[in-house]
Scaffold this motif. Structure first.
Motif, mmCIF file in Angstrom:
data_model
loop_
_atom_site.group_PDB
_atom_site.id
_atom_site.type_symbol
_atom_site.label_atom_id
_atom_site.label_comp_id
_atom_site.label_asym_id
_atom_site.label_seq_id
_atom_site.Cartn_x
_atom_site.Cartn_y
_atom_site.Cartn_z
ATOM 1 N N ARG A 128 0.752 -0.947 0.280
ATOM 2 C CA ARG A 128 -0.201 0.299 0.461
ATOM 3 C C ARG A 128 0.959 0.929 -0.158
ATOM 4 N NH1 ARG A 128 -5.371 -1.078 1.996
ATOM 5 N NH2 ARG A 128 -5.275 -2.845 2.851
ATOM 6 N N HIS A 129 0.185 1.762 -1.036
ATOM 7 C CA HIS A 129 0.744 3.294 -0.682
ATOM 8 C C HIS A 129 1.415 3.698 1.164
ATOM 9 C CE1 HIS A 129 -2.378 6.119 0.076
ATOM 10 N NE2 HIS A 129 -2.796 5.331 -0.988
ATOM 11 N N ALA A 130 2.022 5.326 1.051
ATOM 12 C CA ALA A 130 2.247 5.746 1.846
ATOM 13 C C ALA A 130 0.761 6.398 2.678
ATOM 14 C CB ALA A 130 3.308 6.650 2.824
ATOM 15 N N GLY A 131 0.377 6.990 2.063
ATOM 16 C CA GLY A 131 -0.707 7.371 2.071
ATOM 17 C C GLY A 131 -2.024 6.504 2.391
ATOM 18 N N ALA A 132 -1.903 5.504 2.759
ATOM 19 C CA ALA A 132 -2.779 4.681 2.782
ATOM 20 C C ALA A 132 -3.228 4.288 4.242
ATOM 21 C CB ALA A 132 -2.763 3.049 2.127
ATOM 22 N N ALA A 152 -2.488 4.501 -11.331
ATOM 23 C CA ALA A 152 -1.514 4.820 -9.662
ATOM 24 C C ALA A 152 -2.299 4.604 -9.149
ATOM 25 C CB ALA A 152 -0.831 6.013 -9.538
ATOM 26 N N TRP A 153 -2.423 5.297 -7.557
ATOM 27 C CA TRP A 153 -3.015 5.821 -6.634
ATOM 28 C C TRP A 153 -4.273 6.662 -6.488
ATOM 29 C CZ3 TRP A 153 -4.263 8.438 -2.132
ATOM 30 C CH2 TRP A 153 -5.405 7.715 -1.231
ATOM 31 N N VAL A 204 -1.352 -6.291 -8.486
ATOM 32 C CA VAL A 204 -2.678 -5.899 -9.389
ATOM 33 C C VAL A 204 -3.191 -4.774 -8.607
ATOM 34 C CG1 VAL A 204 -4.185 -7.372 -9.232
ATOM 35 C CG2 VAL A 204 -2.300 -8.363 -9.785
ATOM 36 N N TRP A 205 -3.655 -3.898 -9.265
ATOM 37 C CA TRP A 205 -4.147 -2.863 -8.622
ATOM 38 C C TRP A 205 -6.432 -3.405 -8.877
ATOM 39 C CZ3 TRP A 205 -2.826 1.451 -6.638
ATOM 40 C CH2 TRP A 205 -0.958 1.757 -7.379
ATOM 41 N N VAL A 206 -6.677 -2.976 -7.243
ATOM 42 C CA VAL A 206 -8.014 -3.648 -6.951
ATOM 43 C C VAL A 206 -8.959 -2.446 -6.434
ATOM 44 C CG1 VAL A 206 -9.485 -5.186 -5.033
ATOM 45 C CG2 VAL A 206 -7.113 -6.043 -5.902
ATOM 46 N N THR A 207 -10.244 -2.784 -7.810
ATOM 47 C CA THR A 207 -11.549 -1.323 -7.140
ATOM 48 C C THR A 207 -12.256 -1.618 -6.692
ATOM 49 O OG1 THR A 207 -10.045 0.394 -8.617
ATOM 50 C CG2 THR A 207 -12.239 0.582 -8.062
ATOM 51 N N ASN A 260 8.960 15.528 -8.159
ATOM 52 C CA ASN A 260 8.092 15.170 -7.814
ATOM 53 C C ASN A 260 7.719 13.387 -9.366
ATOM 54 O OD1 ASN A 260 6.017 17.301 -6.785
ATOM 55 N ND2 ASN A 260 5.618 17.797 -8.910
ATOM 56 N N ALA A 261 7.982 12.356 -8.482
ATOM 57 C CA ALA A 261 7.478 11.154 -9.008
ATOM 58 C C ALA A 261 6.882 10.011 -9.075
ATOM 59 C CB ALA A 261 9.229 10.444 -8.436
ATOM 60 N N ARG A 262 6.689 9.050 -9.164
ATOM 61 C CA ARG A 262 5.822 8.061 -9.324
ATOM 62 C C ARG A 262 5.879 7.298 -8.043
ATOM 63 N NH1 ARG A 262 0.398 7.805 -13.229
ATOM 64 N NH2 ARG A 262 0.066 10.249 -11.361
ATOM 65 N N ALA A 263 5.555 6.329 -7.454
ATOM 66 C CA ALA A 263 5.626 5.320 -7.437
ATOM 67 C C ALA A 263 4.529 4.316 -6.879
ATOM 68 C CB ALA A 263 5.921 5.148 -5.716
ATOM 69 N N ASP A 264 3.347 3.538 -6.488
ATOM 70 C CA ASP A 264 2.527 3.338 -6.525
ATOM 71 C C ASP A 264 1.682 4.689 -5.980
ATOM 72 O OD1 ASP A 264 3.228 3.819 -3.441
ATOM 73 O OD2 ASP A 264 1.275 2.135 -3.078
ATOM 74 N N SER A 265 2.036 5.808 -5.948
ATOM 75 C CA SER A 265 1.040 7.227 -5.754
ATOM 76 C C SER A 265 2.304 7.491 -6.599
ATOM 77 C CB SER A 265 0.135 7.296 -4.984
ATOM 78 O OG SER A 265 1.149 7.454 -3.298
ATOM 79 N N ASP A 266 1.688 8.771 -6.271
ATOM 80 C CA ASP A 266 2.327 10.187 -6.792
ATOM 81 C C ASP A 266 3.097 10.978 -5.350
ATOM 82 O OD1 ASP A 266 1.560 10.884 -9.604
ATOM 83 O OD2 ASP A 266 -0.159 11.967 -9.362
ATOM 84 N N VAL A 267 4.691 11.180 -5.052
ATOM 85 C CA VAL A 267 4.993 11.686 -4.246
ATOM 86 C C VAL A 267 6.212 12.771 -4.339
ATOM 87 C CG1 VAL A 267 7.300 9.702 -4.903
ATOM 88 C CG2 VAL A 267 6.713 10.719 -2.292
ATOM 89 N N SER A 268 6.624 13.519 -3.534
ATOM 90 C CA SER A 268 7.448 15.171 -3.774
ATOM 91 C C SER A 268 8.592 14.587 -2.662
ATOM 92 C CB SER A 268 6.270 15.905 -3.331
ATOM 93 O OG SER A 268 4.915 16.114 -4.247
ATOM 94 N N VAL A 269 9.683 14.217 -3.929
ATOM 95 C CA VAL A 269 10.763 14.489 -2.683
ATOM 96 C C VAL A 269 11.821 15.615 -2.548
ATOM 97 C CG1 VAL A 269 12.725 13.145 -3.020
ATOM 98 C CG2 VAL A 269 10.800 11.846 -3.791
#
Length: 669
Positions: free
Chosen positions: A7-11, A448-449, A420-423, A315-324
């Motif tokens: 899960r992304h960090a914000g989850a 992405a998320w 695998v993404w699940v909605t 501004n990068a993209r992992a499982d979600s957008d993230v600002s480094v």
């Protein structure tokens, strides 16, 4: 198959959205497939103005400028009756650049968008580059200093001290199909041009890497089936070669360059699986170690964030957008914004960044919500708040009616890790009927998320949506990408199957499933019905590749735009039409119609040059010949996708009705 959660960090801070015992009627299709209420948003160089694209109050997307001073007015800078404003950039504090596209014809990539400039108050509108297609806007300047349609915006450099900063840098593309570019300066007020100087640069450039002043510091060239990278090191006048490699074997990618000449590249370090961002080490003649930015579990993909010549972060993209953030002040501001807007991703664009009088534009969003725009002003006028709401990206979307998105990592049948993404609708209990939604490309990343219209539309009708990032997908490591070479219909298709079986084993999906997709995703839908006929109750394929021989070999009688890829990449990535003829035939849906049992919805654009209509007609005829004609629709004036609003909505409603007939949700879900 085993599974681990990724899960992304914000989850952990996701909003808790609760639904009542009885589900309300799902939102109409228009909620998901209408245009955004706010499209692009760009702060002016000083941060005193905000440019927005919107169709509110008009039939087409126009350009408006908001004065951010207290009591500031909203000015409509330009509006066309027959085209839509897109790709907006500020040239200086008073002048903007934009292109005109037709959002009802966006599936037709042959239409040139042109380039225009206008003052923020709507005066001095000028055409700089011709736009092909219908009449669209009257500039009224009567000037013939207009460049041909094969020019595109390359960069808007920062103005030098004492200069008005009216110029932009365009790229003139060659008309021979090789993609080479020749830069040219254009004055956005007068339309006058001047030559671009890049003394000693090699010929055949297909990528220019410029510093903030518009000076060329690195290039990529294409000669035959090989690419070459060259660099102009700081303080030197001679271009230095970096590499010479086949198209699919480049040791690193050119990303950006600082004003001081520092070159940034992305590459896969030795012994690792995913690409990283690094500075180029001139002495070692290789990317520097340690890298500057890693996105663990994902390849580096991102955009540089600069404030003038300063590199603030990425501004990068992992499982979600993230600002480094590399700038400490911006790290602290990001943390402040995230505390104010928890459970959301908060993307920041700023002027005078991390300074006391900073102005920042924040796009705050999550998987349930396309987002809201806010402006922060560090030194507001007396009595004015620091934070100001600008508006919602899509006003009709009610986040409480949307579904949650999660990323899982499963183990495919051969041991490969498979994202695998699940909605899944919030509050849903037990297994749901499933739609396996296969992304196109296939050499791209699926999602992405964030809020996604197709997955949300399907989930709103009571289904769980399974989106596998099958081998061949980008963003998950070079090995994952290359594992898809010559695997159309084979291991790539097994990944799709394994994702559904995993979801069923986990109790997320029932035994009632449909497979759907567009382009390559449509091909996968066809192959799913042929290869696993007992697994799916129906299939939906739009603009789908159906004839692999036609894809890799082409035909004099079927025009397409695949010529360059057919020469450079398709033989290695899909198959050689001669050496791999048997493999291609064995995995070509038009030859497998007799294996398909489930009902099929087929949809195509009649002017598609990426996947010509011939693919659909051949598939339709093959199914009819075995007594199982598909439900068929083709849309006039459409290319590779459905852009016209009436066609988008028609296809969505057809898809909804088709799923309801063959995959109706269980009562109570």
């Amino acid at each position: 198959m085993q599974t681990t959660s990724l899960r992304h960090a914000g989850a952990l801070a996701m909003l808790a959205l609760a639904l009542g015992a009885a589900r309300a009627a799902p939102p109409p299709a228009e909620v998901f497939f209408s245009d955004d209420d706010i499209g692009e948003a760009q702060l002016s160089p000083s941060g005193k103005r905000l440019a927005l694209t919107t169709a509110k109050g008009a039939g087409r997307v126009g350009l408006v400028v908001l004065d951010l001073a207290p009591g500031g007015q909203l000015t409509r800078a330009t509006q066309s009756a027959t085209a839509d404003v897109a790709r907006v950039s500020w040239v200086n504090e008073d002048r903007l650049l934009f292109s005109l596209v037709d959002l009802t014809e966006m599936s037709m990539p042959t239409r040139a968008p042109g380039l225009f400039s206008v003052n923020a108050d709507g005066t001095r509108l000028r055409m700089l580059v011709k736009r092909t297609g219908r009449a669209f806007i009257n500039t009224g300047d009567g000037d013939d200093r207009v460049l041909e349609w094969n020019h595109q915006l390359l960069a808007v450099p920062e103005a030098r001290a004492g200069e008005p900063g009216d110029e932009a840098l365009l790229a003139e593309f060659s008309l021979d199909g090789r993609g080479t570019q020749t830069p040219v300066w254009v004055n956005t007020r007068t339309g006058m041009t001047r030559r671009f100087s890049a003394a000693g640069a090699p010929a055949g450039v297909v990528q220019w890497v410029l510093n903030s002043r518009g000076e060329a510091r690195a290039v990529l060239t294409l000669n035959g089936d090989r690419v070459q990278a060259h660099w102009l090191p700081p303080g030197q006048s001679q271009w230095q070669p970096l590499f010479d490699a086949p198209v699919l074997q480049q040791p690193f990618k050119l990303e950006s360059v600082d004003t001081d000449g520092t070159l940034y590249v992305s590459h896969v370090p030795k012994g690792e699986r995913h690409s990283v961002l690094a500075r180029y080490d001139a002495a070692a003649k290789a990317p520097a170690d340690p890298p500057l930015v890693r996105t663990p579990g994902f390849d580096f993909v991102g955009q540089f964030v600069k404030d003038g010549p300063r590199l603030l972060g990425v501004n990068a993209r992992a499982d979600s957008d993230v600002s480094v953030w590399l700038d400490e002040g911006m790290k602290k501001f990001q943390a402040q914004v995230d505390r104010l807007m928890p459970g959301r991703l908060n993307r920041i664009d700023c002027r005078r960044c991390s300074q006391p009088d900073m102005v920042a534009l924040v796009h705050s969003y999550n998987d349930h919500d396309p987002g809201k725009l806010w402006v922060y002003q560090g030194h507001p006028a007396a009595g004015e708040p620091k934070w100001r709401a600008i508006g919602r990206v899509r006003e009709a979307v009610d986040p409480k009616q949307m579904a949650g998105l999660d990323l899982q990592t499963i183990t495919a049948r051969d041991g490969r890790e498979l994202p695998v993404w699940v909605t899944r609708p919030d509050g849903a209990q037990g297994p749901l009927p499933a739609v396996v939604l296969v992304h196109g490309g296939p050499w791209m990343r699926g999602t992405a998320w964030r809020w996604n219209n197709w997955a949300q539309f399907i989930a709103s009708r009571g289904y769980v949506v399974i989106e596998p990032e099958f081998r061949g997908s980008l963003g998950y490591g070079d090995d994952h990408f290359r594992a898809g070479f010559k695997q159309w219909g084979q291991a790539m298709q097994d990944d799709v199957t394994d994702a559904l079986k995993w979801a069923q084993k986990q109790g997320l999906a029932s035994d009632r499933a449909c497979i759907a997709g567009a382009s390559y995703g449509g091909y996968s839908a066809l192959m799913g019905l042929a290869k696993d006929p007992d697994l799916y109750r129906c299939g939906i394929a739009s603009v789908a590749v159906a004839d692999l021989e036609l894809l890799v070999q082409g035909s004099w009688w079927v025009p397409d735009d695949t010529g360059l890829a057919r020469r450079l990449t398709l033989p290695d990535m899909v198959g050689d039409p001669a050496r791999d003829a048997a493999m291609l035939a064995a995995n070509s849906p038009v030859k497998l119609a007799a294996h398909m049992k489930a009902p099929l919805l087929l949809a195509y654009g009649e002017e598609d040059l990426r996947v010509p209509l011939a693919h659909g007609k051949r598939m339709r005829d093959a199914l009819a010949a075995v007594g199982r004609p598909p439900e068929w629709v083709s849309y006039p004036g459409e290319g590779h996708g459905f852009s016209k609003p009436e066609h988008r909505l028609d296809f969505a409603r057809r898809m909804e009705a088709f799923l309801a007939r063959h995959l109706a949700p269980a009562a109570g879900n």
